[in-house]
Design an enzyme around this catalytic site. Sequence first.
Site, PDB file in Angstrom:
ATOM      1  N   GLY A  46       0.833  -1.188   0.000  1.00  0.00           N
ATOM      2  CA  GLY A  46       0.000   0.000   0.000  1.00  0.00           C
ATOM      3  C   GLY A  46       0.873   1.245   0.000  1.00  0.00           C
ATOM      4  N   GLN A  51       2.927   9.969   0.937  1.00  0.00           N
ATOM      5  CA  GLN A  51       4.200   9.286   1.158  1.00  0.00           C
ATOM      6  C   GLN A  51       5.191   9.551   0.025  1.00  0.00           C
ATOM      7  OE1 GLN A  51       2.053   5.395   2.146  1.00  0.00           O
ATOM      8  NE2 GLN A  51       4.013   5.192   3.214  1.00  0.00           N
ATOM      9  N   CYS A  97       5.540  -0.151   7.392  1.00  0.00           N
ATOM     10  CA  CYS A  97       5.211   0.989   6.553  1.00  0.00           C
ATOM     11  C   CYS A  97       6.436   1.389   5.746  1.00  0.00           C
ATOM     12  CB  CYS A  97       4.758   2.151   7.441  1.00  0.00           C
ATOM     13  SG  CYS A  97       4.278   3.632   6.535  1.00  0.00           S
ATOM     14  N   LEU A  98       6.229   1.712   4.480  1.00  0.00           N
ATOM     15  CA  LEU A  98       7.340   2.146   3.640  1.00  0.00           C
ATOM     16  C   LEU A  98       7.937   3.462   4.149  1.00  0.00           C
ATOM     17  CD1 LEU A  98       5.897   1.296   0.102  1.00  0.00           C
ATOM     18  CD2 LEU A  98       7.526  -0.015   1.483  1.00  0.00           C
ATOM     19  N   HIS A 139      -4.829   1.616   7.229  1.00  0.00           N
ATOM     20  CA  HIS A 139      -3.461   2.116   7.393  1.00  0.00           C
ATOM     21  C   HIS A 139      -3.183   3.233   6.382  1.00  0.00           C
ATOM     22  CE1 HIS A 139       1.025   1.451   7.955  1.00  0.00           C
ATOM     23  NE2 HIS A 139       0.983   2.084   6.799  1.00  0.00           N
ATOM     24  N   GLU A 140      -3.504   2.986   5.114  1.00  0.00           N
ATOM     25  CA  GLU A 140      -3.239   3.984   4.076  1.00  0.00           C
ATOM     26  C   GLU A 140      -4.139   5.208   4.232  1.00  0.00           C
ATOM     27  OE1 GLU A 140      -0.540   3.775   2.473  1.00  0.00           O
ATOM     28  OE2 GLU A 140      -0.197   1.678   2.990  1.00  0.00           O
ATOM     29  N   HIS A 143      -2.774   7.721   6.606  1.00  0.00           N
ATOM     30  CA  HIS A 143      -1.762   8.620   6.032  1.00  0.00           C
ATOM     31  C   HIS A 143      -2.396   9.900   5.496  1.00  0.00           C
ATOM     32  CE1 HIS A 143       2.007   6.427   6.241  1.00  0.00           C
ATOM     33  NE2 HIS A 143       1.427   5.336   5.757  1.00  0.00           N
TER      34      HIS A 143
END
Length: 173
Positions: A46, A51, A97-98, A139-140, A143
């Site tokens: 994701g 991000q 997470c990235l 989660h996304e 953000h």
Amino acid sequence: MALLPIYTAPDPLLKTISKPVEKVDAEIRKLIDDMFETMYAAPGIGLAAIQVGVQKRLLVIDVVGKGQEGEEPQPLALINPEITWVSDHDATYEEGCLSVPEHYADVVRPAEVEVSYLDIDGKQQTLRADGLLSTCVQHEMDHLDGILFLDHISALKRNMILRKLLKQKKLAS
């Protein structure tokens, strides 16, 4: 398509609230393509536009992933997503997470959600998600409101992770 830079914590941009996408056009579709390429290359499941430095309410997800043996990718782009329903029961997943590389923590979230969003053609859609997809969508979407999965864990653990990330950034520069 192009690989985009992924911002990492504690970059202040990750704490900003994203703005709605005004119009689903060629520019937004190119961003979506670039985000998928970036997410798959990372590799991740994701990625939210913030991000990669774009303050738009847009995210891409593929919980199957690219190139997993015997599984076809299932890319999903959600534009201006809104949660319209959450289940009464919770689920715990170990999240990563990235934007918080190499750090993981158990996060409790609603087990199921329903999300209303625009697709890449600008058409209104509804998605009912459970399991990993539900966790990933939540989660996304966090953000988009400047929330990291770290904000769902204890202050002690969060501060330890942020200090390590800050130290890594200083060593890299």
